[in-house]
Write an enzyme that holds these catalytic residues in place. Structure first.
Site, PDB file in Angstrom:
ATOM      1  N   CYS A 108       0.864  -1.181   0.000  1.00 21.29           N
ATOM      2  CA  CYS A 108       0.000   0.000   0.000  1.00 21.29           C
ATOM      3  C   CYS A 108       0.898   1.226   0.000  1.00 21.29           C
ATOM      4  O   CYS A 108       1.747   1.378   0.880  1.00 21.29           O
ATOM      5  CB  CYS A 108      -0.913   0.008   1.227  1.00 21.29           C
ATOM      6  SG  CYS A 108      -2.040   1.424   1.254  1.00 21.29           S
ATOM      7  N   VAL A 109       0.716   2.060  -1.001  1.00 26.24           N
ATOM      8  CA  VAL A 109       1.531   3.264  -1.125  1.00 26.24           C
ATOM      9  C   VAL A 109       0.640   4.477  -1.373  1.00 26.24           C
ATOM     10  O   VAL A 109      -0.461   4.356  -1.898  1.00 26.24           O
ATOM     11  CB  VAL A 109       2.572   3.139  -2.262  1.00 26.24           C
ATOM     12  CG1 VAL A 109       3.570   2.040  -1.970  1.00 26.24           C
ATOM     13  CG2 VAL A 109       1.899   2.909  -3.599  1.00 26.24           C
TER      14      VAL A 109
END
Length: 128
Positions: A108-109
């Site tokens: 998750c970015v």
């Protein structure tokens, strides 16, 4: 060389013609393109917050997975792109309701900008 087959369903937003496929099946895997919180019928972003948008993204992924002969419980890897990392906890509240008992690997970015200025986009890889 292994074959690859495009997946297309009208139960998820249409891909941009000539640019990408909703998914590709190859070597026992299905690689699903990033899903934004768009309604497949209206082709408009659904109303709501990050939680409503997360539900819609996963609904779109599930429709594509089903069309490929797979399903959400066979997902092995997920990439989540957020416009704002402050939405991480709220997104996770919805995200954790999916994927079956054994959750997939995940990245998750936060990114600068997502297509159509949405707040979340999710892509995945599954077996079929």
């Amino acid at each position: 060389m292994a074959e690859k087959t495009a997946v297309l369903t009208d139960k998820a937003p249409k891909p941009l013609p000539g640019i990408y496929s909703q998914a590709i099946k190859a070597n026992g895997f299905v690689f699903v393109s990033g899903a934004v919180p768009m309604d497949a019928e209206t082709m408009k972003i659904v109303d709501g917050d990050i939680q409503a948008h997360t539900h819609q993204c996963i609904k779109n992924l599930a429709a594509i997975l089903e069309a490929s002969g797979s399903d959400i419980t066979k997902v092995v890897k997920v990439n989540v792109f957020l416009a704002n990392m402050d939405d991480f906890a709220a997104m996770n509240e919805i995200y954790s309701q999916y994927w079956g008992e054994v959750k997939p690997c995940r990245t998750c970015v936060a990114v600068k900008t997502l297509p159509l200025n949405v707040d979340v986009e999710i892509e995945c890889t599954a077996t079929y």
